[in-house]
Design an enzyme around this catalytic site. Structure first.
Site, short mmCIF file in Angstrom:
data_model
loop_
_atom_site.label_atom_id
_atom_site.label_comp_id
_atom_site.label_asym_id
_atom_site.label_seq_id
_atom_site.Cartn_x
_atom_site.Cartn_y
_atom_site.Cartn_z
CG HIS A 73 -39.74 36.78 28.03
ND1 HIS A 73 -40.96 37.49 28.34
CD2 HIS A 73 -39.18 36.21 29.09
CE1 HIS A 73 -40.86 37.50 29.91
NE2 HIS A 73 -39.88 36.72 30.18
CG LEU A 74 -42.31 32.43 22.31
CD1 LEU A 74 -43.55 31.88 21.60
CD2 LEU A 74 -40.96 31.83 21.62
NE ARG A 75 -37.73 39.54 24.42
CZ ARG A 75 -37.73 39.68 25.63
NH1 ARG A 75 -38.99 39.86 26.42
NH2 ARG A 75 -36.48 39.52 26.34
CG ASN A 111 -42.54 40.76 28.79
OD1 ASN A 111 -42.74 39.60 28.04
ND2 ASN A 111 -41.38 40.89 29.30
CG ASP A 162 -41.80 37.53 33.72
OD1 ASP A 162 -41.61 37.54 34.75
OD2 ASP A 162 -41.27 37.32 32.44
CG ASN A 199 -35.52 41.47 36.88
OD1 ASN A 199 -34.97 41.11 38.39
ND2 ASN A 199 -36.35 42.44 36.79
CG ASP A 251 -36.89 34.74 32.62
OD1 ASP A 251 -37.51 35.39 31.71
OD2 ASP A 251 -36.45 35.53 33.59
#
Ligand SMILES: [Zn+2]
Lengths: 320, 429
Positions: free
Chosen positions: B59-61, B91, B151, B277, B304
């Site tokens: 997740h690089l956001r 996401n 995801d 999660n 993750d």
């Protein structure tokens, strides 16, 4: 005593008994005309309530005031905490105010544990989510001891929504510590997966357990549990798990009926049972103040007897 | 472009050789090569050379949560962790559900230059679980998306999942499922079991993961599609994947480093650093996951990596965000849990952390053999350099590592992306 009271398991048999003995002294004080002790003068107790609970907040407030502490009510509504201030920022604010004790009620399980990592003062868990409510368990134990003269060996049956109940968790743990024999009774949907690790018997059948109960403690059941299909409807719940006069008749003669409140009369407990001589529901409220005085005293005041010095109850001779 | 001579390294932990890199390609491998015009990196005869690591789940956001991580900071952390390619999860805000967003992320990655960024496309519009996103457009874009995932959310509608599995066959795509039945996990906070019962935290039951995995394996088999299962966390999930593979179904699975080492007991601290999660599970689950990674039932380790700003973690457990960072510690955790225990050798690590991940993600230039003519995407590891994780020293913009203060047995000392060092001596190059 440990520095914080976050869980019933922060107590061992000795310290729990000390709380109950101290509460007994506090209760005697409550029978006097002047109900105040100077013990905690100059100390600050903050009531940090993220959940509305007038009963519990008032009980702690009265307890702190009877010990002459300064009391700050820090309710989440309308303050910075409801505007997104983090729990940590709030903790640092309380720290800056010089709070000696923080009484915390929170909807999230474990929130008082987090708070205890950030403040220097003592943290008292006044109910966190679906986790624990240790002062409720102490006041329940105190009530049992006053009524029945002992706790060790008592068969205590707790009936209702065990899954979501912080009262049930703390009671099971404390009763085990004090040598009583708890049994929890609920429909299987309202028992947590993993309950086999709790120090309690488990039953689905209230009628099988009542004849062997010295204490029966009824828990409030909320309507939202019905809409989430934990049980079909209130009528069926009441029929299978409610305490009515017929079921009370199955109890041993001197068994008592408890309820932490607020009650749903006609659901988990019939009105005539709640108002009967077996019921301790009104005493539980009064005992709550004595027990919370004892807890605050022992966490903040030290190890000497609470009452008994010549100056106790007067405005002179306070402790350092 | 500088050419490099890597002195005295051990490809996949084997014999000591020198590796010459010319023009971004491995040009020569052999003992004691002449220096020529190359810059020399001295290995000291103990460094292990692996194909550059590939993360299937990062997740690089960016765009949207640049306060937690950016493509720049996240890929720098990745390079320091030994990665030469990461798959950036969809996401973000806006969600990577159209060609424009995946191309933006791909460009940010290329401009940053720390490692290749392969954007993951969302399966459904806005991760909403209702309508298929423009999967074909994302596949055809310059980002060449092959991995699609909602995801963070599960594609729980069985019809939609079936359609997605079928649709991506046209461009050799794969659906990477975050397996979590949403109804069974409403309000869930941690693994459901003895510990959740004690802590009064709402349970996330293993069956909520396993039921979705079983269903998806059956769907993938039925329509003859490729399924990838994200972050397996339970022994039961392992059994299902093992059975699916035994039947010859085209199913792959990943495990995170944290599920290989941490257990649910950590929730007793109520410190949301350990809130993730899927949740941390039991010691028996950890054992099953290690076994499955060793025997190949689980194909890859994927981080993750889920950065969160401090304020999303410095609160009470139930209010805190799910997720842990992992890019900079993944290799160390794998060394601790799999290599030091004898369950994987370095060739096995290369497979689980690079080769298999590149194959699943269809990245042609990554996860290649260390051989003449191959692109010089390489990671050099000192297998004996223990180090202690220090929050302040990590490169990720966020500090939500669960390993602060932990000693890890091996460290990444250098990373080469197409022959160019991104990390040398453990520092950004
Ligand atoms: Zn996920």
């Amino acid at each position: 005593m440990k520095r914080h009271l976050l869980s019933a398991t922060d107590l061992d048999r000795e310290s729990a008994t000390l709380v109950l003995d101290t509460a007994e002294e506090m209760a005697r004080l409550g029978e006097r005309s002047i109900k105040k002790l100077p013990t905690l003068r100059g100390r600050t107790v903050v009531n940090l309530f993220y959940e509305d609970s007038t009963r519990t907040r008032t009980s702690f407030e009265l307890a702190a005031k009877r010990l002459s502490a300064d009391v700050i009510n820090f309710s989440a509504k309308g303050s910075s905490v409801s505007k997104g201030e983090s729990l940590k920022d709030t903790a640092l604010t309380l720290e800056a105010m010089g709070a000696d004790a923080v009484v915390c009620r929170h909807s999230g399980s474990g929130a008082p544990h987090r708070l205890a990592q950030w403040v220097k003062g003592s943290v008292v868990n006044a109910g966190d989510g679906t986790h624990e409510h240790p002062t409720q368990a102490l006041l329940d134990a105190f009530t049992m001891r006053r009524r029945l003269g002992r706790i060790e060996g008592l068969r205590v049956t707790i009936v209702g929504d065990i899954l979501h109940s912080r009262v049930a968790r703390s009671n099971v743990l404390l009763l085990d510590i004090l040598g009583a024999h708890p049994t929890v009774v609920a429909p299987p949907t309202l028992l947590p997966v993993g309950i086999e690790a709790w120090p309690t018997e488990v039953s689905y059948d209230i009628d099988a357990v009542l004849p062997k109960s010295d204490v029966v403690m009824m828990l409030r059941v909320q309507n939202e549990r019905m809409t989430a299909s934990y049980f079909p409807n209130v009528r069926e719940y009441s029929r299978r798990y409610g305490l009515d006069a017929r079921r009370v008749a199955a109890l041993p003669d001197d068994a008592i009926v408890m309820h932490p409140g607020p009650m749903n009369r006609g659901v988990e407990i019939a009105a005539e049972v709640a108002d009967s001589a077996r019921s301790t529901i009104v005493e539980q409220v009064a005992n709550g103040v004595s027990v919370r005085m004892a807890v605050l005293y022992l966490l903040l005041g030290g190890s000497e007897p609470a009452i008994g010095s010549p100056a106790a109850g007067s405005t002179e001779g306070e402790r350092p | 472009m500088t050419d490099w001579l890597l002195r005295q390294v051990r490809p996949l932990g084997g014999d000591v050789v020198d590796i010459r890199i010319v023009g971004g390609v491995i040009a020569e491998i052999g003992p004691s090569l002449p220096e020529g015009d190359c810059s020399v990196y001295e290995g000291g005869s103990s460094l292990v050379a692996l194909p550059g690591l590939v993360d299937l789940h990062t997740h690089l956001r960016e765009p949207g949560r640049e306060d937690a991580e950016t493509v720049e900071t996240g890929t720098r952390a990745a390079a320091l962790g030994g990665y030469t390619a990461v798959h950036a999860m969809a996401n973000t805000t806006p969600v990577a559900d159209v060609a424009g967003v995946v191309e933006q992320v791909w460009r940010l990655g290329r401009d940053a230059g720390w490692c290749d960024v392969a954007p993951v496309g969302a399966v459904t519009v806005g991760l909403g679980g209702e309508h298929l996103a423009e999967l074909g457009a994302m596949a055809e874009s310059i980002a060449r998306v092959r991995v699609f995932s909602d995801d963070g959310k599960c594609v729980s509608d069985p019809v939609l999942m079936r359609r997605a599995l079928e649709y991506v066959k046209a461009f050799d795509g794969v659906i990477a499922q975050h397996a979590q039945d949403p109804r069974l996990t409403e309000g869930a906070q941690m693994n459901e079991g003895v510990v959740s019962a004690r802590l009064g935290l709402a349970g996330w039951p293993a069956v909520a993961e396993e039921a979705i995995i079983a269903r998806d394996c059956l769907l993938a088999a039925h329509v003859g599609s490729r399924l990838h299962v994200c972050h397996l966390s339970t022994a039961g999930s392992v059994e299902i994947i093992r059975a699916a593979k035994a039947k010859g179904w085209d199913v792959t699975a990943e495990v995170t480093p944290h599920h290989l080492v941490l257990t649910e007991d950590l929730a007793a601290t109520y410190d949301p650093t350990y809130k993730v999660n899927p949740p941390l599970r039991t010691a028996a689950d950890v054992e099953a996951l290690r076994d499955a990674l060793a025997d190949g039932t689980i194909d890859v380790v994927a981080t993750d990596h889920a950065p969160h700003p401090v304020e999303d973690k410095e609160t009470d457990w139930t209010a805190a965000a799910f997720g842990m960072t992992g890019l900079e510690t993944a290799l160390g955790i794998v060394a601790e849990t799999m290599v030091a225990t004898g369950r994987l050798d370095w060739a096995g690590v290369a497979d689980r952390m690079s080769i298999a991940a590149a194959r699943i993600g269809r990245l042609a230039d990554h996860g290649r053999p260390i051989a003449v003519g191959e692109p010089a995407n390489l990671t050099l590891i000192d297998p004996d350099a223990a180090w202690t994780v220090d929050r302040a020293q990590l490169a990720s913009r966020s500090t939500n590592t669960p390993y602060a203060g932990r000693s890890l047995p091996a460290r990444v000392v250098a990373t080469f992306l197409r022959g160019r060092p991104t990390v040398l001596d453990g520092k950004p190059a």
